[in-house]
Write a protein that holds these residues in place. Sequence first.
Motif, PDB file in Angstrom:
ATOM      1  N   LEU A 135      -1.636   7.821   2.945  1.00 16.52           N
ATOM      2  CA  LEU A 135      -0.910   7.904   1.675  1.00 16.52           C
ATOM      3  C   LEU A 135      -0.457   9.332   1.399  1.00 16.52           C
ATOM      4  CD1 LEU A 135      -3.216   5.618  -0.494  1.00 16.52           C
ATOM      5  CD2 LEU A 135      -0.917   5.059   0.297  1.00 16.52           C
ATOM      6  N   GLY A 138       2.511  10.193   3.671  1.00 17.87           N
ATOM      7  CA  GLY A 138       3.754   9.612   3.190  1.00 17.87           C
ATOM      8  C   GLY A 138       4.159  10.084   1.810  1.00 17.87           C
ATOM      9  N   CYS A 140       3.209   9.100  -0.989  1.00 16.05           N
ATOM     10  CA  CYS A 140       3.547   7.866  -1.699  1.00 16.05           C
ATOM     11  C   CYS A 140       3.481   8.022  -3.220  1.00 16.05           C
ATOM     12  CB  CYS A 140       2.623   6.742  -1.245  1.00 16.05           C
ATOM     13  SG  CYS A 140       2.659   6.426   0.531  1.00 16.05           S
ATOM     14  N   HIS A 144       5.866   6.560  -6.375  1.00 14.96           N
ATOM     15  CA  HIS A 144       5.330   5.344  -6.964  1.00 14.96           C
ATOM     16  C   HIS A 144       4.267   5.584  -8.031  1.00 14.96           C
ATOM     17  CE1 HIS A 144       7.593   2.938  -4.118  1.00 14.96           C
ATOM     18  NE2 HIS A 144       7.186   3.750  -3.158  1.00 14.96           N
ATOM     19  N   PHE A 148       0.258   3.823  -8.455  1.00 10.33           N
ATOM     20  CA  PHE A 148       1.207   2.977  -7.721  1.00 10.33           C
ATOM     21  C   PHE A 148       1.807   1.879  -8.597  1.00 10.33           C
ATOM     22  CE2 PHE A 148      -1.888   4.699  -4.755  1.00 10.33           C
ATOM     23  CZ  PHE A 148      -1.065   5.400  -3.897  1.00 10.33           C
ATOM     24  N   LEU A 171       8.046  -2.619   4.621  1.00  8.35           N
ATOM     25  CA  LEU A 171       7.913  -1.287   5.190  1.00  8.35           C
ATOM     26  C   LEU A 171       8.460  -1.238   6.620  1.00  8.35           C
ATOM     27  CD1 LEU A 171       4.370  -0.374   3.827  1.00  8.35           C
ATOM     28  CD2 LEU A 171       6.495   0.832   3.310  1.00  8.35           C
ATOM     29  N   MET A 190      13.025   6.095   2.139  1.00  6.10           N
ATOM     30  CA  MET A 190      11.989   5.277   2.758  1.00  6.10           C
ATOM     31  C   MET A 190      12.122   5.198   4.278  1.00  6.10           C
ATOM     32  SD  MET A 190       9.690   4.340   0.718  1.00  6.10           S
ATOM     33  CE  MET A 190       8.914   3.270   1.936  1.00  6.10           C
ATOM     34  N   ILE A 205      -1.954   0.457   4.906  1.00  8.74           N
ATOM     35  CA  ILE A 205      -1.448   0.899   3.605  1.00  8.74           C
ATOM     36  C   ILE A 205      -1.167  -0.313   2.718  1.00  8.74           C
ATOM     37  CG2 ILE A 205       0.498   1.984   2.425  1.00  8.74           C
ATOM     38  CD1 ILE A 205       0.747   3.872   4.849  1.00  8.74           C
TER      39      ILE A 205
END
Length: 225
Positions: A135, A138, A140, A144, A148, A171, A190, A205
């Motif tokens: 995570l 990325g 993330c 997000h 998330f 993904l 992405m 993930i």
Amino acid sequence: MNNLMTTVFAFAVASVTAFSTGAMAQEVKGNAKAGHAKVDMCIGCHGIAGYQTAFPEVHKVPKISGQGAAYISSALNAYKTGARKHPSMRGIAESLTDQDIADVAAYYAADGAVQGATVPEQPSKQPNEMVAALLQKGACVSCHGVNFAKPIDPSYPKIAGQHADYLFVALKSYKVEGTTGLVGRANGVMGPIAKQFSNAELKAIASYLQSLDGDLKTVPESRFR
């Protein structure tokens, strides 16, 4: 170095967000009541809890009730233009006007909402060491949100509590390049992120994200109860 890259990435996303938010102000305003009359083509998949599709592999269709309206609009428009490749969804999206898309998005954003219900500000479950590293790699949370469920831009999806098998398929689709074929998603953010990971890592993930509390749900339509 990882923290530095995360900060740089967040800054870049924020710059794009500033532009997209301004553009969204010019978009058509959706009406949830009008949208309720326009979702007949949606409920056959998204109105049945646990419903599975076989394309491009067997997986549950995503929960979209409680999803952000701006993200639903963005996704439908991406299917409409072909930026997201999916024959069934493109056919549906192409049949919708801009007003239809805005109304459908407004309907699903409000569908199943419970007054006073809240989502934890922090993830309801902490990831194991491996997933935590993925995570972070990325970045993330930069898009997000920490939990998330509160993306930094309304055109980004809530992903906490989403079906793991759907997330995995989504993904993987960002890793597909080119304009031909029936599978793939063109996304400048992405695409590069997803390509950093093996499919096994993407599956890990996705499994973690499914375990989190969030706003997403499937609200069965009365005709399917």
